[in-house]
Motif scaffolding. Structure first.
Motif, PDB file in Angstrom:
ATOM      1  N   THR A  49       0.859  -1.182   0.000  1.00  0.00           N
ATOM      2  CA  THR A  49       0.000   0.000   0.000  1.00  0.00           C
ATOM      3  C   THR A  49       0.894   1.230   0.000  1.00  0.00           C
ATOM      4  OG1 THR A  49      -1.648  -1.186   1.331  1.00  0.00           O
ATOM      5  CG2 THR A  49      -1.885   1.207   1.170  1.00  0.00           C
ATOM      6  N   ARG A  50       0.584   2.187  -0.881  1.00  0.00           N
ATOM      7  CA  ARG A  50       1.373   3.412  -0.986  1.00  0.00           C
ATOM      8  C   ARG A  50       0.474   4.625  -0.741  1.00  0.00           C
ATOM      9  NH1 ARG A  50       3.538  -0.264  -4.796  1.00  0.00           N
ATOM     10  NH2 ARG A  50       5.816  -0.400  -4.732  1.00  0.00           N
ATOM     11  N   TYR A  51       1.054   5.678  -0.149  1.00  0.00           N
ATOM     12  CA  TYR A  51       0.248   6.872   0.111  1.00  0.00           C
ATOM     13  C   TYR A  51      -0.222   7.479  -1.212  1.00  0.00           C
ATOM     14  CZ  TYR A  51       1.864   6.775   4.973  1.00  0.00           C
ATOM     15  OH  TYR A  51       2.120   6.413   6.277  1.00  0.00           O
ATOM     16  N   PRO A  52      -1.525   7.708  -1.352  1.00  0.00           N
ATOM     17  CA  PRO A  52      -2.039   8.258  -2.621  1.00  0.00           C
ATOM     18  C   PRO A  52      -1.762   9.748  -2.798  1.00  0.00           C
ATOM     19  CG  PRO A  52      -3.825   7.958  -1.048  1.00  0.00           C
ATOM     20  CD  PRO A  52      -2.597   7.369  -0.419  1.00  0.00           C
ATOM     21  N   VAL A  53      -1.501  10.448  -1.698  1.00  0.00           N
ATOM     22  CA  VAL A  53      -1.226  11.885  -1.734  1.00  0.00           C
ATOM     23  C   VAL A  53      -0.187  12.220  -0.673  1.00  0.00           C
ATOM     24  CG1 VAL A  53      -3.512  12.596  -2.568  1.00  0.00           C
ATOM     25  CG2 VAL A  53      -3.110  12.342  -0.114  1.00  0.00           C
ATOM     26  N   SER A  54       0.348  13.416  -0.763  1.00  0.00           N
ATOM     27  CA  SER A  54       1.208  13.935   0.297  1.00  0.00           C
ATOM     28  C   SER A  54       0.349  14.776   1.236  1.00  0.00           C
ATOM     29  CB  SER A  54       2.330  14.808  -0.282  1.00  0.00           C
ATOM     30  OG  SER A  54       3.185  14.053  -1.108  1.00  0.00           O
ATOM     31  N   GLY A  55       0.644  14.702   2.523  1.00  0.00           N
ATOM     32  CA  GLY A  55      -0.127  15.488   3.475  1.00  0.00           C
ATOM     33  C   GLY A  55       0.102  15.043   4.897  1.00  0.00           C
ATOM     34  N   ALA A  56      -0.660  15.618   5.812  1.00  0.00           N
ATOM     35  CA  ALA A  56      -0.549  15.266   7.232  1.00  0.00           C
ATOM     36  C   ALA A  56      -1.491  14.112   7.558  1.00  0.00           C
ATOM     37  CB  ALA A  56      -0.906  16.481   8.087  1.00  0.00           C
ATOM     38  N   ILE A  57      -0.997  13.166   8.351  1.00  0.00           N
ATOM     39  CA  ILE A  57      -1.829  12.044   8.787  1.00  0.00           C
ATOM     40  C   ILE A  57      -2.630  12.502  10.002  1.00  0.00           C
ATOM     41  CG2 ILE A  57      -1.843   9.666   9.615  1.00  0.00           C
ATOM     42  CD1 ILE A  57       0.965   9.396   8.252  1.00  0.00           C
ATOM     43  N   VAL A  58      -3.959  12.613   9.836  1.00  0.00           N
ATOM     44  CA  VAL A  58      -4.802  13.146  10.910  1.00  0.00           C
ATOM     45  C   VAL A  58      -5.675  12.077  11.563  1.00  0.00           C
ATOM     46  CG1 VAL A  58      -4.821  15.470   9.949  1.00  0.00           C
ATOM     47  CG2 VAL A  58      -6.592  13.847   9.256  1.00  0.00           C
ATOM     48  N   PHE A  59      -5.727  10.886  10.961  1.00  0.00           N
ATOM     49  CA  PHE A  59      -6.557   9.817  11.530  1.00  0.00           C
ATOM     50  C   PHE A  59      -6.015   8.482  11.062  1.00  0.00           C
ATOM     51  CE2 PHE A  59     -10.282   6.971  11.556  1.00  0.00           C
ATOM     52  CZ  PHE A  59     -10.825   7.229  12.814  1.00  0.00           C
ATOM     53  N   SER A  60      -5.902   7.537  11.984  1.00  0.00           N
ATOM     54  CA  SER A  60      -5.415   6.197  11.643  1.00  0.00           C
ATOM     55  C   SER A  60      -5.973   5.221  12.671  1.00  0.00           C
ATOM     56  CB  SER A  60      -3.884   6.163  11.645  1.00  0.00           C
ATOM     57  OG  SER A  60      -3.400   4.870  11.309  1.00  0.00           O
ATOM     58  N   LYS A  61      -6.851   4.327  12.220  1.00  0.00           N
ATOM     59  CA  LYS A  61      -7.524   3.435  13.173  1.00  0.00           C
ATOM     60  C   LYS A  61      -7.679   2.036  12.597  1.00  0.00           C
ATOM     61  CE  LYS A  61     -11.561   3.142  16.210  1.00  0.00           C
ATOM     62  NZ  LYS A  61     -12.814   3.816  16.647  1.00  0.00           N
ATOM     63  N   ALA A  92       0.805   4.230   8.898  1.00  0.00           N
ATOM     64  CA  ALA A  92       0.383   5.621   9.111  1.00  0.00           C
ATOM     65  C   ALA A  92       0.226   5.924  10.597  1.00  0.00           C
ATOM     66  CB  ALA A  92      -0.922   5.887   8.378  1.00  0.00           C
ATOM     67  N   VAL A  93       0.905   6.967  11.054  1.00  0.00           N
ATOM     68  CA  VAL A  93       0.850   7.387  12.460  1.00  0.00           C
ATOM     69  C   VAL A  93       0.353   8.827  12.513  1.00  0.00           C
ATOM     70  CG1 VAL A  93       2.174   7.790  14.571  1.00  0.00           C
ATOM     71  CG2 VAL A  93       2.742   5.845  13.088  1.00  0.00           C
ATOM     72  N   VAL A  94      -0.687   9.056  13.312  1.00  0.00           N
ATOM     73  CA  VAL A  94      -1.254  10.396  13.420  1.00  0.00           C
ATOM     74  C   VAL A  94      -0.180  11.389  13.888  1.00  0.00           C
ATOM     75  CG1 VAL A  94      -2.924  11.838  14.664  1.00  0.00           C
ATOM     76  CG2 VAL A  94      -3.587   9.566  13.858  1.00  0.00           C
ATOM     77  N   GLY A  95      -0.113  12.513  13.214  1.00  0.00           N
ATOM     78  CA  GLY A  95       0.870  13.541  13.551  1.00  0.00           C
ATOM     79  C   GLY A  95       2.073  13.542  12.642  1.00  0.00           C
ATOM     80  N   GLU A  96       2.278  12.444  11.938  1.00  0.00           N
ATOM     81  CA  GLU A  96       3.391  12.384  10.999  1.00  0.00           C
ATOM     82  C   GLU A  96       2.918  12.831   9.613  1.00  0.00           C
ATOM     83  OE1 GLU A  96       5.214   8.545  11.053  1.00  0.00           O
ATOM     84  OE2 GLU A  96       5.949   8.768  13.108  1.00  0.00           O
ATOM     85  N   SER A  97       3.861  13.046   8.712  1.00  0.00           N
ATOM     86  CA  SER A  97       3.505  13.466   7.355  1.00  0.00           C
ATOM     87  C   SER A  97       3.677  12.304   6.387  1.00  0.00           C
ATOM     88  CB  SER A  97       4.368  14.651   6.915  1.00  0.00           C
ATOM     89  OG  SER A  97       5.732  14.293   6.908  1.00  0.00           O
ATOM     90  N   ALA A  98       2.833  12.277   5.371  1.00  0.00           N
ATOM     91  CA  ALA A  98       2.884  11.247   4.342  1.00  0.00           C
ATOM     92  C   ALA A  98       3.405  11.846   3.052  1.00  0.00           C
ATOM     93  CB  ALA A  98       1.496  10.662   4.117  1.00  0.00           C
ATOM     94  N   GLN A  99       4.210  11.079   2.338  1.00  0.00           N
ATOM     95  CA  GLN A  99       4.723  11.503   1.044  1.00  0.00           C
ATOM     96  C   GLN A  99       4.130  10.613  -0.040  1.00  0.00           C
ATOM     97  OE1 GLN A  99       6.630  14.254   0.625  1.00  0.00           O
ATOM     98  NE2 GLN A  99       6.404  14.555   2.825  1.00  0.00           N
ATOM     99  N   GLN A 100       3.522  11.231  -1.018  1.00  0.00           N
ATOM    100  CA  GLN A 100       2.853  10.513  -2.099  1.00  0.00           C
ATOM    101  C   GLN A 100       3.759   9.433  -2.699  1.00  0.00           C
ATOM    102  OE1 GLN A 100       1.936  12.726  -5.768  1.00  0.00           O
ATOM    103  NE2 GLN A 100      -0.193  12.120  -5.474  1.00  0.00           N
ATOM    104  N   GLY A 101       3.236   8.208  -2.768  1.00  0.00           N
ATOM    105  CA  GLY A 101       3.970   7.105  -3.370  1.00  0.00           C
ATOM    106  C   GLY A 101       4.827   6.300  -2.425  1.00  0.00           C
TER     107      GLY A 101
END
Length: 223
Positions: free
Chosen positions: A105-117, A167-176
């Motif tokens: 699984t790869r991040y579809p977009v770049s952005g802030a991780i605000v929810f992960s459950k 994915a950890v809330v508070g961290e940033s995701a980079q697309q791909g």
């Protein structure tokens, strides 16, 4: 290259195959049966290796596009009520992965991780309409500069018994980048804003971190 989630399984499989090949060589006297056992063991090893493959992909990051989070086939494109996080209408795009697909699984977009459950659940077949709400799954929400918040959901299938989510809330995701792994058949749902432009069609095959799933809709004033 193989995904780190498969290292233990690959090692165990290799040892079992090696034992099977050697045992057949020394203890089976019937040549055709010996060859059958050895070939079957090697084919099983190849299947395990191909399942955990993790091809490197050069990603051209773009805030205007949402990329496929996984390899597979688009099985759903429809407007739905997202009940867990948004609690309003979204466009759902679902991608089904067969056992022969890459399951990273790869991040579809770049952005802030605000929810992960993580949600424990059933193991209905991945294409079942209720799989998104009743199967074992994880829900991740990314906050992006242009799309606002988008949600993707890893869903276990009838065979998958373990979902890995990085994915950890508070961290940033980079697309791909690597966001996790789902073992064996499964699917990923995307829940997107109603005003985005869907760029894929039903039954289209997509490639994770390569195929554009949706882009910013062009407004009349922007033309």
């Amino acid at each position: 290259m193989f995904h780190k989630e498969g290292q233990k399984i690959i090692l165990i499989t290799f040892l079992l195959v090696l034992i099977s090949v050697l045992a057949a060589h020394f203890f089976i006297e019937i040549n055709w049966l010996k060859l059958l056992v050895q070939i079957t063991a090697l084919v099983f090893l190849i299947i395990v290796l191909q399942f955990f493959r993790n091809p490197k992909r050069k990603v051209i990051r773009n805030f205007d596009d949402i990329l496929a989070p996984v390899d597979g086939k688009v099985v759903v494109i429809e407007e739905v009520e997202e009940k867990e996080y948004f609690k309003d209408k979204r466009i759902q795009v679902s991608i089904f992965m067969s056992p022969i697909n890459v399951h990273v699984t790869r991040y579809p977009v770049s952005g802030a991780i605000v929810f992960s459950k993580y949600h424990p659940g059933k193991y209905l077949v991945a294409w079942h309409p209720k799989a998104s709400e009743e199967n074992e799954r994880t829900t991740i929400v990314l906050k992006t500069p242009k799309f606002g918040e988008i949600l993707y959901r890893q869903i276990a299938g009838a065979l998958a018994k373990r979902i890995v989510n990085y994915a950890v809330v508070g961290e940033s995701a980079q697309q791909g980048e690597d966001a996790g792994f789902i073992k064996f058949g499964s699917r990923v749902d995307l829940f997107l804003p109603l005003d985005c432009a869907i760029t894929v069609k039903l039954n289209q095959k997509v490639v994770g971190a390569k195929t554009c799933i949706a882009s910013l809709a062009i407004k009349d004033e922007d033309r």
